[in-house]
Scaffold this motif. Structure first.
Motif, PDB file in Angstrom:
ATOM      1  N   SER A 174      52.983  97.937  30.997  1.00 40.99           N
ATOM      2  CA  SER A 174      53.284  96.619  30.450  1.00 40.99           C
ATOM      3  C   SER A 174      52.884  96.629  28.980  1.00 40.99           C
ATOM      4  CB  SER A 174      52.487  95.556  31.218  1.00 40.99           C
ATOM      5  OG  SER A 174      52.648  94.300  30.604  1.00 40.99           O
ATOM      6  N   ILE A 175      53.799  96.235  28.122  1.00 42.67           N
ATOM      7  CA  ILE A 175      53.528  96.174  26.684  1.00 42.67           C
ATOM      8  C   ILE A 175      53.828  94.758  26.224  1.00 42.67           C
ATOM      9  CG2 ILE A 175      54.129  97.077  24.408  1.00 42.67           C
ATOM     10  CD1 ILE A 175      54.999  99.669  25.829  1.00 42.67           C
ATOM     11  N   SER A 176      52.837  94.119  25.624  1.00 40.76           N
ATOM     12  CA  SER A 176      53.015  92.745  25.146  1.00 40.76           C
ATOM     13  C   SER A 176      52.292  92.562  23.817  1.00 40.76           C
ATOM     14  CB  SER A 176      52.467  91.751  26.179  1.00 40.76           C
ATOM     15  OG  SER A 176      51.088  91.975  26.391  1.00 40.76           O
ATOM     16  N   ALA A 177      52.726  91.572  23.060  1.00 38.24           N
ATOM     17  CA  ALA A 177      52.063  91.254  21.796  1.00 38.24           C
ATOM     18  C   ALA A 177      50.664  90.739  22.093  1.00 38.24           C
ATOM     19  CB  ALA A 177      52.855  90.217  21.026  1.00 38.24           C
ATOM     20  N   ARG A 178      49.716  91.094  21.257  1.00 34.58           N
ATOM     21  CA  ARG A 178      48.330  90.658  21.462  1.00 34.58           C
ATOM     22  C   ARG A 178      48.189  89.151  21.303  1.00 34.58           C
ATOM     23  NH1 ARG A 178      44.341  93.613  17.815  1.00 34.58           N
ATOM     24  NH2 ARG A 178      42.854  92.484  19.116  1.00 34.58           N
ATOM     25  N   SER A 179      49.024  88.553  20.452  1.00 35.57           N
ATOM     26  CA  SER A 179      48.981  87.106  20.225  1.00 35.57           C
ATOM     27  C   SER A 179      50.276  86.691  19.542  1.00 35.57           C
ATOM     28  CB  SER A 179      47.785  86.742  19.334  1.00 35.57           C
ATOM     29  OG  SER A 179      48.024  87.196  18.006  1.00 35.57           O
ATOM     30  N   GLU A 180      50.438  85.416  19.306  1.00 33.72           N
ATOM     31  CA  GLU A 180      51.619  84.910  18.593  1.00 33.72           C
ATOM     32  C   GLU A 180      51.664  85.484  17.175  1.00 33.72           C
ATOM     33  OE1 GLU A 180      55.163  83.290  18.031  1.00 33.72           O
ATOM     34  OE2 GLU A 180      54.081  83.164  19.924  1.00 33.72           O
ATOM     35  N   ILE A 181      50.506  85.571  16.517  1.00 30.35           N
ATOM     36  CA  ILE A 181      50.455  86.147  15.167  1.00 30.35           C
ATOM     37  C   ILE A 181      50.936  87.596  15.203  1.00 30.35           C
ATOM     38  CG2 ILE A 181      48.887  86.913  13.320  1.00 30.35           C
ATOM     39  CD1 ILE A 181      47.183  84.411  13.964  1.00 30.35           C
ATOM     40  N   HIS A 182      50.477  88.344  16.211  1.00 29.03           N
ATOM     41  CA  HIS A 182      50.887  89.736  16.317  1.00 29.03           C
ATOM     42  C   HIS A 182      52.378  89.854  16.621  1.00 29.03           C
ATOM     43  CE1 HIS A 182      46.475  90.130  16.998  1.00 29.03           C
ATOM     44  NE2 HIS A 182      46.672  91.052  16.091  1.00 29.03           N
ATOM     45  N   SER A 183      52.898  88.944  17.401  1.00 27.98           N
ATOM     46  CA  SER A 183      54.335  88.931  17.693  1.00 27.98           C
ATOM     47  C   SER A 183      55.123  88.727  16.407  1.00 27.98           C
ATOM     48  CB  SER A 183      54.653  87.830  18.703  1.00 27.98           C
ATOM     49  OG  SER A 183      56.024  87.804  18.992  1.00 27.98           O
ATOM     50  N   GLU A 184      54.648  87.839  15.542  1.00 27.53           N
ATOM     51  CA  GLU A 184      55.314  87.593  14.262  1.00 27.53           C
ATOM     52  C   GLU A 184      55.235  88.829  13.360  1.00 27.53           C
ATOM     53  OE1 GLU A 184      53.517  84.044  12.683  1.00 27.53           O
ATOM     54  OE2 GLU A 184      54.193  82.838  14.376  1.00 27.53           O
TER      55      GLU A 184
END
Length: 193
Positions: A174-184
């Motif tokens: 599973s790979i996901s962004a650490r947070s919304e900031i990281h997603s941006e």
């Protein structure tokens, strides 16, 4: 990182402390991120991409670590030597960090990219690319075991295919962004390419 989440957490903590959570690591930050470099070194040592078991013959007599090595001797580079790397099958970046938190002189890049006249001419570009990829992924992503429909972790044993290069067989994760900031930040990288 799937198999060693403690390594991922320590690396992310170092990045967060030194860089913060609102920007990406840059090459100028490398000296301040010794654990990230240790992860890179352990990556080169643990499961090398290019088979290091290709024999080479020495071109002249030599003395190494008190041992006489005659010209013409077939040698193998081994990154799993238990005398040098305790618990060598385990991914342990800490083996490259000294008691003061600094990198040791041991660097698998010295043998992973070859030596002497056959040394890889692209070793510096490869090292920089690997460091940037590792630092960016650890800064922005959480990588963990995949879960089944009931929410249970799917464990697996890593397998590798060999040939001209060595690479892992596809595995669940599973790979996901650490947070919304990281997603941006990841979106910014994607649009920049």
């Amino acid at each position: 990182m799937v198999l060693y989440p403690d390594v991922q957490r320590r690396a992310q903590a170092e990045i967060d402390l030194v860089i913060g959570r609102d920007q990406l690591p840059a090459f100028e930050d490398r000296a301040s991120l010794p654990y990230i470099d240790a992860v890179l070194r352990e990556t080169l040592r643990w499961e090398p991409v290019v088979p290091l078991g290709i024999p080479h013959a020495t071109t002249s007599d030599d003395i190494y670590d008190g041992y006489f090595i005659p010209k013409g001797l077939l040698c193998l580079a081994i990154s799993r030597d238990e005398k040098k790397y305790h618990d060598a099958c385990r991914f342990t970046p800490e083996r490259f960090i000294d008691d003061n938190g600094q990198l040791t002189d041991d660097n698998p890049a010295h043998y992973a990219f070859g030596m002497g006249p056959r040394i890889c001419p692209g070793r510096y570009a490869a090292d920089a690319s690997l460091w940037a990829a590792i630092a960016t992924m650890l800064a922005t992503l959480n990588i963990s075991l995949a879960k089944d429909d009931d929410g249970n972790a799917i464990n697996f044993t890593p397998e590798f295919r060999t040939g001209v290069t060595r690479h892992p067989v596809t595995f669940p994760c599973s790979i996901s962004a650490r947070s919304e900031i990281h997603s941006e930040l990841v979106d910014t990288l994607r649009t920049a390419m």
